[in-house]
Design a protein around this motif. Structure first.
Motif, PDB file in Angstrom:
ATOM      1  N   PHE A 250      13.167  28.747 -17.393  1.00 13.41           N
ATOM      2  CA  PHE A 250      12.994  29.338 -18.511  1.00 13.41           C
ATOM      3  C   PHE A 250      13.251  31.005 -18.267  1.00 13.41           C
ATOM      4  O   PHE A 250      13.484  31.297 -17.159  1.00 13.41           O
ATOM      5  CB  PHE A 250      11.481  29.237 -19.052  1.00 13.41           C
ATOM      6  CG  PHE A 250      10.631  30.032 -18.561  1.00 13.41           C
ATOM      7  CD1 PHE A 250      10.198  31.242 -18.593  1.00 13.41           C
ATOM      8  CD2 PHE A 250       9.966  29.460 -17.213  1.00 13.41           C
ATOM      9  CE1 PHE A 250       9.152  31.950 -17.982  1.00 13.41           C
ATOM     10  CE2 PHE A 250       8.944  29.987 -16.488  1.00 13.41           C
ATOM     11  CZ  PHE A 250       8.879  31.413 -16.925  1.00 13.41           C
TER      12      PHE A 250
ATOM     13  N   ASP B 216       6.223  25.649 -15.225  1.00 13.70           N
ATOM     14  CA  ASP B 216       5.268  25.718 -16.422  1.00 13.70           C
ATOM     15  C   ASP B 216       4.021  26.646 -16.182  1.00 13.70           C
ATOM     16  O   ASP B 216       3.809  26.948 -17.027  1.00 13.70           O
ATOM     17  CB  ASP B 216       4.919  24.261 -16.742  1.00 13.70           C
ATOM     18  CG  ASP B 216       6.145  23.166 -17.118  1.00 13.70           C
ATOM     19  OD1 ASP B 216       6.379  23.037 -17.998  1.00 13.70           O
ATOM     20  OD2 ASP B 216       6.714  22.636 -15.971  1.00 13.70           O
TER      21      ASP B 216
ATOM     22  N   ILE C  40      11.607  26.879 -22.193  1.00 15.60           N
ATOM     23  CA  ILE C  40      11.477  26.228 -20.755  1.00 15.60           C
ATOM     24  C   ILE C  40      12.439  24.850 -21.172  1.00 15.60           C
ATOM     25  O   ILE C  40      12.410  24.175 -22.360  1.00 15.60           O
ATOM     26  CB  ILE C  40      10.365  25.867 -20.292  1.00 15.60           C
ATOM     27  CG1 ILE C  40      10.370  25.185 -18.877  1.00 15.60           C
ATOM     28  CG2 ILE C  40       9.690  24.665 -21.159  1.00 15.60           C
ATOM     29  CD1 ILE C  40       9.003  25.514 -18.170  1.00 15.60           C
TER      30      ILE C  40
END
Length: 133
Positions: A116, A88, A105
């Motif tokens: 991702f 993230d 993602i």
């Protein structure tokens, strides 16, 4: 010419990339989170003969400008996976660099990974994933 070496031994397979504008790819990778271990300038202005970029969680990318060394590699044709504990955070950095998101993602259901994929300025695909195999 000054050659800088970080002295960190990476015990892995190293992917090699070439680029028509290696300085742009180098800067993009540094802003994404890679750290430069070695830079050997090329013969032409702004060319890179050889650059080693380390991922802080392990692994290394080799980068050179097109025409600096004999290689079958072509700019924009690579697909690489980088293991990270925090995809993230990497995605947030990629978005701040206006990277093209190839795959959003996702938490995979077939294997334990959150990942991702983005494209760098040359078009190479970079998947950042929690899955290390």
């Amino acid at each position: 010419m000054t050659v800088r070496v970080g002295g960190v031994l990476q015990q892995s397979v190293w992917a090699s990339l070439v680029s028509d504008d290696a300085q742009v790819i180098r800067d993009w990778l540094l802003r994404l989170g890679f750290a430069e271990d070695l830079l050997i300038p090329g013969e032409r202005v702004d060319a890179i003969h050889h650059c080693q970029l380390d991922w802080p969680e392990g692994g290394r990318i080799l980068l050179s400008s097109t025409g600096e060394r004999p290689t079958p590699c072509q700019p924009g044709t690579a697909s690489l996976q980088v293991v990270t504990a925090d995809p993230d955070a990497v995605l947030a950095r990629a978005i701040s660099l206006e990277a093209t998101v190839v795959h959003e993602i996702v938490d995979q259901t077939d294997y334990p990974s959150r990942d991702f994929t983005v494209a760098d300025p040359d078009g190479n695909h970079w998947t950042f994933a929690t899955f290390a195999g």
